[in-house]
Design a protein around this motif. Sequence first.
Motif, mmCIF file in Angstrom:
data_model
loop_
_atom_site.group_PDB
_atom_site.id
_atom_site.type_symbol
_atom_site.label_atom_id
_atom_site.label_comp_id
_atom_site.label_asym_id
_atom_site.label_seq_id
_atom_site.Cartn_x
_atom_site.Cartn_y
_atom_site.Cartn_z
ATOM 1 N N THR A 150 -3.672 -102.701 79.281
ATOM 2 C CA THR A 150 -3.075 -103.072 80.573
ATOM 3 C C THR A 150 -2.318 -104.393 80.446
ATOM 4 O O THR A 150 -1.197 -104.533 80.942
ATOM 5 C CB THR A 150 -4.175 -103.196 81.644
ATOM 6 N N GLY B 282 -1.173 -99.635 84.289
ATOM 7 C CA GLY B 282 -2.121 -100.178 83.325
ATOM 8 C C GLY B 282 -2.515 -99.126 82.298
ATOM 9 O O GLY B 282 -2.006 -98.000 82.306
ATOM 10 N N PRO C 127 -4.489 -107.877 85.342
ATOM 11 C CA PRO C 127 -5.004 -106.547 85.016
ATOM 12 C C PRO C 127 -5.916 -106.074 86.143
ATOM 13 O O PRO C 127 -6.932 -106.697 86.435
ATOM 14 C CB PRO C 127 -5.747 -106.742 83.706
#
Length: 233
Positions: A84, A77, A9
């Motif tokens: 995300t 994301g 992420p």
Amino acid sequence: MTQYWVIIPAAGAGKRMASAIPKQYLTLNQRTILDVTIANFLSHPQILGVAVGVSPNDEHWAKSEWATHPQVIRYDGGTERAETVLNGLQVLLAVGVDETANVLVHDAARPLVTHDALTRIMAHDGSEGALLAIPCKDTLKLANETTQSIGTVDRSAIWQAQTPQKFPLMALLEGLSTALEENLAITDESSAMELLGWQPALIEGEATNLKITVPEDLVMANAILASQTHTQQ
Ligand SMILES: Nc1ccn([C@@H]2O[C@H](COP(=O)(O)OP(=O)(O)OP(=O)(O)O)[C@@H](O)[C@H]2O)c(=O)n1
Ligand SMILES: C[C@](O)(CO)[C@H](O)COP(=O)(O)O
């Protein structure tokens, strides 16, 4: 040896860093933090590939040294970290990753995780997932609204969660979907799995696997990198 896909992420704004650009694109030893993190994983023999979740209007990813690498997938994301990661799980399913596979999730903002720690969490064969964490070493104080100490918290059972965190792909998808549907504020994958009753294993990590969050963390990360040889390509 089991091989893994990793979700990174990297769609955050880095508000606490208060930098001109999102913190994952700040420089660490002449590379961006995100590129160092990706390099750390792709240089480990058990890593199959990396799915990197960036903001849909990210203007920096195109300049990454990994932007066109065959083992790296860029995807959009979400507005929260959990979203995300959830989007990343959907991407892995879409590219054919086995539903029963365990996947790793690792913060873009933690570039200094070592191969030793990665190998240890990947070697863990428990059935309820696992995460790197470090036992609390300091005395913990409870603060009131005027930041005065009003008590001391027993630290004997307190661990600080890190990443990577490792869970079966479909179970993690269920956990994160449930947490998001119920608007539960979760800040890591294990807290979503705990909502399903899972008790993930805490695998002792290293204090050097810090999350670069505020400016002083970048100073520390540069000092750690300068003092240690990290296996990065
Ligand atoms: N919507 C979001 C929010 C965060 N992250 C990622 O989750 C990791 C850990 O989050 P954190 O350190 O909180 O990053 P930011 O959310 O960017 O920081 P801040 O809370 O200071 O804005 C980071 O790699 C960040 O890029 C993400 O992918 N998507
Ligand atoms: C996932 C994590 O790094 C574990 O400590 C942490 O929860 C991320 O929290 P953040 O608020 O998104 O930085």
